[in-house]
Design a protein around this motif. Structure first.
Motif, PDB file in Angstrom:
ATOM      1  N   VAL A 467       1.209 -11.717  -3.715  1.00 41.19           N
ATOM      2  CA  VAL A 467       1.762 -10.470  -3.184  1.00 41.19           C
ATOM      3  C   VAL A 467       2.151  -9.548  -4.329  1.00 41.19           C
ATOM      4  O   VAL A 467       1.893  -8.331  -4.292  1.00 41.19           O
ATOM      5  N   ASP A 468       2.751 -10.115  -5.362  1.00 45.46           N
ATOM      6  CA  ASP A 468       3.162  -9.336  -6.527  1.00 45.46           C
ATOM      7  C   ASP A 468       1.968  -8.637  -7.172  1.00 45.46           C
ATOM      8  O   ASP A 468       2.060  -7.483  -7.614  1.00 45.46           O
ATOM      9  N   ALA A 469       0.816  -9.345  -7.195  1.00 46.92           N
ATOM     10  CA  ALA A 469      -0.368  -8.805  -7.855  1.00 46.92           C
ATOM     11  C   ALA A 469      -1.071  -7.724  -7.037  1.00 46.92           C
ATOM     12  O   ALA A 469      -1.683  -6.810  -7.602  1.00 46.92           O
ATOM     13  N   TYR A 470      -0.986  -7.795  -5.711  1.00 49.67           N
ATOM     14  CA  TYR A 470      -1.786  -6.894  -4.873  1.00 49.67           C
ATOM     15  C   TYR A 470      -0.984  -5.885  -4.050  1.00 49.67           C
ATOM     16  O   TYR A 470      -1.569  -5.015  -3.413  1.00 49.67           O
ATOM     17  N   VAL A 471       0.329  -5.972  -4.065  1.00 49.56           N
ATOM     18  CA  VAL A 471       1.119  -5.150  -3.159  1.00 49.56           C
ATOM     19  C   VAL A 471       0.930  -3.653  -3.391  1.00 49.56           C
ATOM     20  O   VAL A 471       1.032  -2.844  -2.455  1.00 49.56           O
ATOM     21  N   LEU A 472       0.604  -3.237  -4.618  1.00 46.91           N
ATOM     22  CA  LEU A 472       0.471  -1.807  -4.886  1.00 46.91           C
ATOM     23  C   LEU A 472      -0.808  -1.205  -4.310  1.00 46.91           C
ATOM     24  O   LEU A 472      -0.904   0.020  -4.162  1.00 46.91           O
ATOM     25  N   LEU A 473      -1.795  -2.027  -3.981  1.00 48.25           N
ATOM     26  CA  LEU A 473      -3.016  -1.490  -3.362  1.00 48.25           C
ATOM     27  C   LEU A 473      -2.719  -0.908  -1.980  1.00 48.25           C
ATOM     28  O   LEU A 473      -3.030   0.264  -1.724  1.00 48.25           O
ATOM     29  N   PRO A 474      -2.116  -1.670  -1.067  1.00 48.20           N
ATOM     30  CA  PRO A 474      -1.758  -1.058   0.227  1.00 48.20           C
ATOM     31  C   PRO A 474      -0.653  -0.010   0.084  1.00 48.20           C
ATOM     32  O   PRO A 474      -0.612   0.954   0.851  1.00 48.20           O
ATOM     33  N   PHE A 475       0.224  -0.183  -0.920  1.00 48.23           N
ATOM     34  CA  PHE A 475       1.295   0.797  -1.123  1.00 48.23           C
ATOM     35  C   PHE A 475       0.707   2.170  -1.456  1.00 48.23           C
ATOM     36  O   PHE A 475       1.222   3.192  -0.989  1.00 48.23           O
ATOM     37  N   PHE A 476      -0.358   2.187  -2.230  1.00 50.85           N
ATOM     38  CA  PHE A 476      -1.022   3.453  -2.562  1.00 50.85           C
ATOM     39  C   PHE A 476      -1.503   4.145  -1.286  1.00 50.85           C
ATOM     40  O   PHE A 476      -1.320   5.349  -1.098  1.00 50.85           O
ATOM     41  N   GLY A 477      -2.116   3.358  -0.397  1.00 48.66           N
ATOM     42  CA  GLY A 477      -2.600   3.926   0.860  1.00 48.66           C
ATOM     43  C   GLY A 477      -1.470   4.428   1.741  1.00 48.66           C
ATOM     44  O   GLY A 477      -1.561   5.504   2.341  1.00 48.66           O
ATOM     45  N   VAL A 478      -0.384   3.657   1.811  1.00 44.66           N
ATOM     46  CA  VAL A 478       0.773   4.052   2.626  1.00 44.66           C
ATOM     47  C   VAL A 478       1.383   5.337   2.077  1.00 44.66           C
ATOM     48  O   VAL A 478       1.739   6.252   2.830  1.00 44.66           O
ATOM     49  N   LEU A 479       1.487   5.431   0.758  1.00 43.54           N
ATOM     50  CA  LEU A 479       2.065   6.611   0.130  1.00 43.54           C
ATOM     51  C   LEU A 479       1.201   7.846   0.392  1.00 43.54           C
ATOM     52  O   LEU A 479       1.704   8.938   0.678  1.00 43.54           O
ATOM     53  N   PHE A 480      -0.110   7.659   0.320  1.00 46.16           N
ATOM     54  CA  PHE A 480      -1.030   8.766   0.585  1.00 46.16           C
ATOM     55  C   PHE A 480      -0.879   9.267   2.022  1.00 46.16           C
ATOM     56  O   PHE A 480      -0.790  10.479   2.270  1.00 46.16           O
ATOM     57  N   VAL A 481      -0.848   8.342   2.971  1.00 50.05           N
ATOM     58  CA  VAL A 481      -0.705   8.714   4.381  1.00 50.05           C
ATOM     59  C   VAL A 481       0.646   9.390   4.616  1.00 50.05           C
ATOM     60  O   VAL A 481       0.746  10.370   5.364  1.00 50.05           O
ATOM     61  N   PHE A 482       1.702   8.897   3.956  1.00 47.60           N
ATOM     62  CA  PHE A 482       3.037   9.488   4.099  1.00 47.60           C
ATOM     63  C   PHE A 482       3.028  10.956   3.668  1.00 47.60           C
ATOM     64  O   PHE A 482       3.476  11.841   4.414  1.00 47.60           O
ATOM     65  N   PHE A 483       2.523  11.229   2.471  1.00 51.87           N
ATOM     66  CA  PHE A 483       2.467  12.608   1.989  1.00 51.87           C
ATOM     67  C   PHE A 483       1.530  13.459   2.845  1.00 51.87           C
ATOM     68  O   PHE A 483       1.768  14.649   3.059  1.00 51.87           O
ATOM     69  N   LYS A 484       0.477  12.831   3.340  1.00 53.09           N
ATOM     70  CA  LYS A 484      -0.505  13.547   4.162  1.00 53.09           C
ATOM     71  C   LYS A 484       0.134  14.027   5.467  1.00 53.09           C
ATOM     72  O   LYS A 484      -0.049  15.184   5.877  1.00 53.09           O
ATOM     73  N   LEU A 485       0.869  13.153   6.108  1.00 48.25           N
ATOM     74  CA  LEU A 485       1.461  13.490   7.399  1.00 48.25           C
ATOM     75  C   LEU A 485       2.675  14.398   7.266  1.00 48.25           C
ATOM     76  O   LEU A 485       2.826  15.372   8.013  1.00 48.25           O
ATOM     77  N   VAL A 486       3.555  14.086   6.319  1.00 47.83           N
ATOM     78  CA  VAL A 486       4.797  14.831   6.191  1.00 47.83           C
ATOM     79  C   VAL A 486       4.565  16.220   5.614  1.00 47.83           C
ATOM     80  O   VAL A 486       5.128  17.205   6.088  1.00 47.83           O
ATOM     81  N   ASN A 487       3.719  16.321   4.584  1.00 49.47           N
ATOM     82  CA  ASN A 487       3.464  17.620   3.956  1.00 49.47           C
ATOM     83  C   ASN A 487       2.265  18.356   4.544  1.00 49.47           C
ATOM     84  O   ASN A 487       1.958  19.476   4.128  1.00 49.47           O
ATOM     85  N   ARG A 488       1.571  17.708   5.496  1.00 49.49           N
ATOM     86  CA  ARG A 488       0.441  18.320   6.194  1.00 49.49           C
ATOM     87  C   ARG A 488      -0.580  18.915   5.224  1.00 49.49           C
ATOM     88  O   ARG A 488      -0.950  20.086   5.297  1.00 49.49           O
ATOM     89  N   THR A 489      -1.020  18.100   4.302  1.00 46.50           N
ATOM     90  CA  THR A 489      -1.968  18.553   3.286  1.00 46.50           C
ATOM     91  C   THR A 489      -3.395  18.478   3.793  1.00 46.50           C
ATOM     92  O   THR A 489      -3.692  17.800   4.784  1.00 46.50           O
ATOM     93  N   LYS A 490      -4.295  19.148   3.089  1.00 47.10           N
ATOM     94  CA  LYS A 490      -5.713  19.153   3.437  1.00 47.10           C
ATOM     95  C   LYS A 490      -6.555  18.750   2.234  1.00 47.10           C
ATOM     96  O   LYS A 490      -6.204  19.043   1.101  1.00 47.10           O
ATOM     97  N   TRP A 491      -7.657  18.099   2.526  1.00 47.78           N
ATOM     98  CA  TRP A 491      -8.610  17.723   1.483  1.00 47.78           C
ATOM     99  C   TRP A 491      -9.201  19.009   0.886  1.00 47.78           C
ATOM    100  O   TRP A 491      -9.606  19.908   1.603  1.00 47.78           O
TER     101      TRP A 491
END
Length: 518
Positions: A467-491
């Motif tokens: 978990v220690d070795a891989y936890v940042l991979l899903p965290f990156f995705g969660v962080l991206f989705v968080f900023f995407k939804l809250v700040n309503r950004t566009k590609w």
């Protein structure tokens, strides 16, 4: 409306104590972050050359060496190749857009504001891990000399000292790092000379043994698994190679200083990293008891080699050298992390209050926050310095691959937008080598290593370390989705990329030669 209100142009809360508008040259201030451009060309060159030499490569390399000398060379060599590909992409982008928030800012410009924010915070995580390990190392060294003082006592003393130094401003930081970098280069070269003399039998009472340790106990401790384990440590040791991009925002002449620093990358990799890999591998066997992972303390291969050569007092000399590198490394970690945070705040990916700077141009709240993460080193009080180091390295390793891979991705997006908008490559002040082959290779290698770096924990399965070795991979995705939804950004569409925003001229090109060399 963005969650952190990055689009609010009112800068009334950006400056805490104010920036002097009467005597300050307007061109010496970054108007996005209000940081001052006080780093000289020589500062950036030496910071790029030796600022990356830290306690990780001097002490943490004992963990990598325990995998075998061949694993050390392969791990450092592959990471060196990845660093070289990344730096070519970074050089082209940072020279054209000299912003201290390169990893987030370029993501905002070329991909998506949410994507840039996610990459930027992963970069902060790298330096949180490095900072915690450096405080961990400082405490371990001072405990070696003064065990009567508790670990947390040393950490607190240095915590306040480094915080005070950061408040002196980037000019003081650059000057200190310049001289510390020179000192580190001299120390590394001295160890190289010692290693050659030692293995050649030039020390009284020692016979020449050359590459004996490559035969007994051997080049690998556990086959391919040894090589994979080394990648994790090597990725952390190479963290800082990209520091020239962070210094760009506070550089007086980025169009000259950044390309020069980028061109030094090959020699840094060859002389520092590969030199360390070779000398450690020939002077210390991988099965030396002092390298054991189960110890409660950290041991440097330098200390072990000098002790084996018959100079028991050499441990104090090496520890003194490592302590000086810690001073440099902690300064750099706080500087890099705080500058990344202040740019994230300016871009709407962190609380806006973190943008505030004082009259010296120091983002004081970001500095305090970054330095506070150094208290993660307190875990060594219960787990031991060696175990604490291992945990933190595992966590940060994948973050390096995420950030570096995205730099190569940014480069490809940039070139596509540059071509689509009818611009010529000849207009670029610095062109990365062998485009598009190097950035594509960089993406492939970073993705590959991000996926296999925790491979050794599968069999036997180690849930905690996995978990220690891989936890940042899903965290990156969660962080991206968080900023995407809250700040309503566009590609960002390539045709809509603003290729002129963020470019700036050198601030002292109009001065005479005598003035510019001061």
């Amino acid at each position: 409306m963005p969650f952190f209100k990055s689009e609010d142009k009112d800068d009334s809360d950006v400056i805490h104590t104010g920036v002097s508008s009467v005597v300050e040259d307007d061109s010496l201030i970054d108007h996005n972050t209000h940081l001052k451009r006080q780093l000289k060309d020589r500062h950036i060159s030496l910071i790029a050359l030796a600022g990356i030499i830290g306690p990780g490569i001097l002490i943490g390399a004992s963990f990598a060496l325990s995998n075998g000398p061949a694993s050390l060379i392969i791990g450092f060599g592959v990471m060196g190749l990845i660093a070289f590909t990344m730096m070519q992409s970074l050089g082209e982008l940072a020279t054209l857009y000299p912003t201290g928030g390169t990893f987030s800012t370029l993501g905002n410009k070329l991909v998506d504001r949410a994507y840039g924010g996610a990459v930027g915070w992963n970069y902060v995580i790298i330096w949180i891990a490095v900072l915690a390990n450096e405080y961990n190392t400082v405490a371990a060294i001072l405990q070696f000399w003064g065990p009567q003082v508790p670990l947390y006592g040393y950490i607190l003393i240095f915590w306040f000292a480094f915080l005070a130094f950061q408040f002196l401003g980037v000019g003081a930081f650059g000057e200190a790092e310049f001289w510390l970098a020179l000192f580190k280069i001299v120390g590394i070269v001295a160890f190289y000379i010692f290693s050659i003399v030692y293995v050649a039998g030039g020390i009284r009472g020692t016979k020449a043994f050359g590459f004996h340790y490559w035969n007994d106990p051997g080049p690998f401790s556990n086959g391919f698994k040894s090589v994979v384990n080394t990648f994790v440590f090597a990725s952390t040791f190479y963290s800082g190679t990209e520091i020239v991009a962070i210094t760009a925002a506070e550089a007086a002449n980025p169009s000259k200083a950044i390309p020069r620093a980028i061109r030094q990358t090959f020699w840094r990799i060859l002389v520092i990293y590969m030199g360390i890999a070779i000398t450690y591998g020939i002077t210390v066997p991988y099965n030396d008891p002092a390298l054991a992972r189960s110890t409660k303390v950290l041991k440097s291969p330098m200390t072990i080699a000098i002790t084996h050569a018959g100079w028991s007092g050499g441990a104090h000399l090496v520890n003194a050298f490592i302590l000086v590198t810690c001073i440099s490394a902690i300064n750099s970690s706080i500087y890099i992390g705080s500058r990344t945070i202040v740019n994230l705040a300016a871009e709407g990916s962190a609380p806006k209050v973190l943008r505030r700077v004082n009259k010296q141009g120091v983002p004081y709240l970001a500095v305090i926050l970054m330095n506070a993460f150094g208290f993660l080193s307190m875990m060594n009080v219960s787990t031991g310095a060696a175990n604490a180091y291992n945990y933190i390295v595992n966590l940060s390793g994948v973050a390096v691959f995420i950030v570096w891979g995205n730099v190569c991705f940014y480069h490809i997006r940039f070139r596509q937008a540059w071509k689509l908008q009818g611009r010529s490559v000849d207009e670029l002040p610095y062109k990365g080598l062998w485009y598009p082959y190097l950035p594509i290779l960089g993406i492939v290698l970073n993705v590959f290593l991000a996926l296999i770096q925790g491979w050794s924990y599968f069999k036997p399965f180690d849930a905690g370390n996995w978990v220690d070795a891989y936890v940042l991979l899903p965290f990156f995705g969660v962080l991206f989705v968080f900023f995407k939804l809250v700040n309503r950004t566009k590609w960002v569409k390539l045709s809509e990329v603003n290729l002129d925003e963020g470019r700036r001229r050198d601030v002292i090109t109009h001065k005479t030669d005598s003035e510019s060399t001061i």
